[in-house]
Write an enzyme that holds these catalytic residues in place. Structure first.
Site, mmCIF file in Angstrom:
data_model
loop_
_atom_site.group_PDB
_atom_site.id
_atom_site.type_symbol
_atom_site.label_atom_id
_atom_site.label_comp_id
_atom_site.label_asym_id
_atom_site.label_seq_id
_atom_site.Cartn_x
_atom_site.Cartn_y
_atom_site.Cartn_z
ATOM 1 N N TRP A 107 14.655 -13.055 -25.875
ATOM 2 C CA TRP A 107 14.887 -12.147 -27.010
ATOM 3 C C TRP A 107 13.999 -10.918 -26.920
ATOM 4 C CZ3 TRP A 107 19.400 -13.239 -28.408
ATOM 5 C CH2 TRP A 107 19.841 -14.563 -28.502
ATOM 6 N N LYS A 164 18.995 -19.489 -38.366
ATOM 7 C CA LYS A 164 18.146 -20.562 -37.838
ATOM 8 C C LYS A 164 17.357 -21.226 -38.954
ATOM 9 C CE LYS A 164 18.628 -18.491 -33.497
ATOM 10 N NZ LYS A 164 18.522 -17.166 -32.909
ATOM 11 N N ASP A 196 9.983 -9.944 -34.692
ATOM 12 C CA ASP A 196 11.272 -10.645 -34.699
ATOM 13 C C ASP A 196 10.970 -12.101 -35.050
ATOM 14 O OD1 ASP A 196 13.616 -12.002 -34.229
ATOM 15 O OD2 ASP A 196 13.854 -11.376 -32.146
#
Ligand SMILES: *Cc1c(COP(=O)(O)O)cnc(C)c1O
Length: 360
Positions: free
Chosen positions: A101, A193, A169
């Site tokens: 990511w 999530k 993030d």
């Protein structure tokens, strides 16, 4: 009804209580005779839900008043471009590269033609740890970290400090522990999530950053537009925000984020202890001091595909799903977000111990 123990990495488990309320309210939301999905986003019926989600975030996550909560769309992946579009001042953007990511976030800034610098990385060791002694430049436009690395199972225990604005993030660990806002200027997370269903992306931004955006940035990609319109510039993902609000109610009912954090620690320790006490039958991917409390990544006998397949089959027969590892690491991954119960983790650990005893 028996609920499956869900270890999926994302979209992931949602608390049963949240789904039950949503089910109960689906045809008739608070006596309106319609579903919240069918309500206008400009009517009080929905607006109350929207504003309560924002209020609960401030209350539970202790977000100071000089920060604004925004709901946008396009997932965390759109944030990889939206953050630089809104925060660049023509200087350098600094990144810590801790996995897939982070790499994607760097790539988007490069596509925009911006100057990027990777100040620390764990790429040479297949992202098995969070780099130590991270030193950002004071004059970077902003600096970016990925707080929890969903694929490699590593997580910052404390965020690095920086004079330049810190952007986080937090897609896979938002709301799983309390954070120190004095060091964070922007946090973003896809909800799927740890905070609800896919389709909602949460952005928490210090208001002083809203004016940085250049005139050339398209309307829908401007945080300022979403901020000025309370995230109602266009139609927001109303049902997702409603489920996010119910998830926040649930966190509150658990005793708040500190209480959830304590259970998360207990859950993670149960699995890591089973790994450490297996005499090398199980091996964790992450270095011990970088271990994630959200995603536990491990192999069997250092990566024995037959045994791993057999173990996954065994877990599925016992009603545990989502334990197959990501292709970047192989092996297994147990995603144990807020909504995954201690009971589910105990069931997994029992199976791990039985399997190790049988095959070691
Ligand atoms: C899942 C994930 C993303 C991507 O999220 P999308 O909402 O699918 O775009 C980004 N960052 C992290 C840390 C993630 O876990």
């Amino acid at each position: 009804m028996k609920r499956t123990y869900n270890f999926n990495a994302g979209p992931a488990a949602i608390p049963t209580e949240v789904l039950e309320i949503a089910q109960k309210e689906l045809l008739d939301f608070q006596g309106s005779g319609i579903s919240i999905m069918e309500a206008s986003h400009r009517a009080p019926l929905y607006e109350n839900v929207h504003n309560e989600a924002i209020r609960l975030m401030h209350e539970l996550y202790e977000i100071p008043e000089d920060y604004q909560v925004l709901f946008v769309q396009g997932g965390a992946s759109t944030q990889f471009a939206m953050v630089p579009l809104n925060l660049t001042q023509g200087g350098v953007i600094e990144f810590v590269n801790t996995g897939t990511w982070s790499t994607k976030a760097i790539k988007e800034a490069k596509i925009l033609g911006l100057q990027t610098k990777v100040v620390a990385s764990s790429e040479e060791s297949n992202f098995d740890h969070i780099p130590e002694g991270i030193a950002f430049s004071d004059d970077a436009d902003y600096v970016h970290i990925t707080s929890n690395n969903t694929i490699y199972g590593t997580q910052y225990k404390t965020y690095p400090t920086s004079k330049a604005p810190l952007v986080v993030d937090a897609s896979s660990d938002i709301f799983s522990y309390t954070v120190d806002w004095s060091n964070i200027e922007l946090m973003y997370a896809g909800a799927q999530k740890n905070a609800g269903p896919s389709g909602v992306t949460i952005v928490i931004i210090r208001k002083s950053l809203l004016d940085r955006v250049a005139n050339t940035v398209p309307t829908m990609l401007r945080y300022k537009i979403h901020a000025e319109n309370n995230s109602l510039y266009n139609t927001p993902p109303t049902f997702g925000i409603y489920l996010l609000k119910l998830t926040l109610d649930w966190i509150k009912g658990q005793g708040g984020i500190k209480a959830v954090e304590a259970v998360n620690t207990q859950k993670a320790n149960l699995i890591y202890d089973a790994i450490d006490e297996s005499n090398g039958f199980f091996t964790g991917h992450a270095a011990k001091d970088s271990r994630s409390h959200m995603n536990v990544v491990f192999t069997i006998q250092g990566g024995n595909p037959e045994l791993e397949k057999e173990f996954i089959k065994l877990t599925e027969e016992a009603g545990l799903i989502g334990l197959k590892g990501h292709r970047s690491t192989g092996g297994l991954r147990a995603s144990i977000y807020n909504a995954v119960s201690l009971e589910a983790v105990e069931a997994l650990v029992t199976l791990m111990k039985e399997f190790a005893a049988k095959h070691a």
